[in-house]
Write a protein that holds these residues in place. Structure first.
Motif, short mmCIF file in Angstrom:
data_model
loop_
_atom_site.label_atom_id
_atom_site.label_comp_id
_atom_site.label_asym_id
_atom_site.label_seq_id
_atom_site.Cartn_x
_atom_site.Cartn_y
_atom_site.Cartn_z
N LEU A 76 0.84 -1.20 0.00
CA LEU A 76 0.00 0.00 0.00
C LEU A 76 0.87 1.25 0.00
CD1 LEU A 76 -2.73 1.44 0.11
CD2 LEU A 76 -2.64 1.21 2.61
N GLN A 77 1.90 1.28 0.82
CA GLN A 77 2.79 2.44 0.85
C GLN A 77 3.41 2.69 -0.52
OE1 GLN A 77 5.24 1.26 4.31
NE2 GLN A 77 4.62 3.21 5.22
N GLN A 78 3.81 1.62 -1.19
CA GLN A 78 4.40 1.76 -2.52
C GLN A 78 3.38 2.32 -3.51
OE1 GLN A 78 6.03 -1.89 -4.07
NE2 GLN A 78 6.36 -1.02 -6.09
N TRP A 79 2.15 1.82 -3.45
CA TRP A 79 1.10 2.29 -4.36
C TRP A 79 0.78 3.75 -4.11
CZ3 TRP A 79 -2.47 -2.40 -3.04
CH2 TRP A 79 -1.91 -3.56 -3.56
N ARG A 136 -7.29 4.26 -8.13
CA ARG A 136 -8.48 5.04 -8.53
C ARG A 136 -8.89 6.02 -7.44
NH1 ARG A 136 -12.93 0.88 -9.87
NH2 ARG A 136 -14.28 2.61 -9.30
N TYR A 137 -8.90 5.56 -6.20
CA TYR A 137 -9.28 6.45 -5.10
C TYR A 137 -8.35 7.66 -5.05
CZ TYR A 137 -9.87 8.53 -0.56
OH TYR A 137 -10.07 9.45 0.44
N HIS A 138 -7.06 7.42 -5.09
CA HIS A 138 -6.11 8.52 -4.90
C HIS A 138 -6.05 9.42 -6.15
CE1 HIS A 138 -4.92 7.54 -0.88
NE2 HIS A 138 -4.98 6.28 -1.23
N ALA A 139 -6.31 8.87 -7.31
CA ALA A 139 -6.39 9.71 -8.52
C ALA A 139 -7.63 10.59 -8.46
CB ALA A 139 -6.42 8.84 -9.77
N ARG A 140 -8.73 10.05 -7.96
CA ARG A 140 -10.00 10.77 -7.88
C ARG A 140 -9.97 11.84 -6.79
NH1 ARG A 140 -15.05 7.14 -6.41
NH2 ARG A 140 -14.49 6.19 -8.38
N SER A 141 -9.37 11.49 -5.65
CA SER A 141 -9.42 12.39 -4.51
C SER A 141 -8.29 13.41 -4.51
CB SER A 141 -9.37 11.59 -3.21
OG SER A 141 -8.09 10.99 -3.06
N GLY A 142 -7.26 13.16 -5.32
CA GLY A 142 -6.13 14.07 -5.31
C GLY A 142 -5.32 13.98 -4.03
N ARG A 143 -5.49 12.86 -3.29
CA ARG A 143 -4.79 12.67 -2.02
C ARG A 143 -3.57 11.82 -2.20
NH1 ARG A 143 -9.72 11.76 2.20
NH2 ARG A 143 -11.02 13.27 1.26
#
Length: 168
Positions: A115-118, A161-168
């Protein structure tokens, strides 16, 4: 000394697919994609949960919800024989709750290290905690994971997808 995580079994895969579906539900609800399933020693699904951090607060991890449920609904013996399946390895908060309540094995699809790597790949900010392998936090705990192949690819895709969508 911490135990080494064991590989997944064929019995684990349907429960991890269920976790993956719950993680997708969390993502569709606007939350980080994590899902967990608590299973009895006979293979019966006892309870399910998905991440609700955006809905409730930063402590609303599915593992915490299932630990709470187990504490309210299972005897000490039943808790020790129950397996908690989850889409991602427990964070230290969830691992500590799991250990304090005396739940049985943890089976995870993706590791905290993965997860950290992703998250780095997605350009997401670093987590506010240090992730540690669950077996370093809970002595003598049986741990299986991470997964591989298509299932692992699916949870990675949900995280990205979550992090691309949320910008986080």
């Amino acid at each position: 000394m911490p135990t080494t995580p064991q590989p997944l079994t064929e019995t684990d895969l349907p429960h991890l697919r269920h976790c993956l579906a719950l993680a997708e539900q969390a993502l569709e609800a606007g939350d980080e994609p994590f899902g967990s399933v608590l299973v009895s020693s006979s293979g019966e699904v006892l309870a399910t949960a998905r991440n609700r951090v955006n809905e409730l607060n930063n402590l609303a991890h599915p593992e915490i919800e299932l630990v709470r449920w187990a504490g309210e609904n299972l005897s000490e013996e039943e808790r020790g024989r129950a397996t908690l399946y989850t889409s991602g390895e427990h964070c230290p908060m969830c691992a500590a709750a799991h250990g304090w309540l005396g739940l049985g094995p943890i089976v995870y699809l993706s590791s905290a290290g993965q997860l950290q790597q992703w998250l780095q790949e997605a350009g997401a900010p670093a987590a506010p905690i240090t992730f540690l392998p669950v077996q370093e936090l809970v002595a003598g705990l049986e741990v299986r994971g991470p997964g591989s192949g298509e299932l692992l690819g699916q949870i990675k895709a949900l995280q990205l997808r979550y992090h691309a969508r949320s910008g986080r």
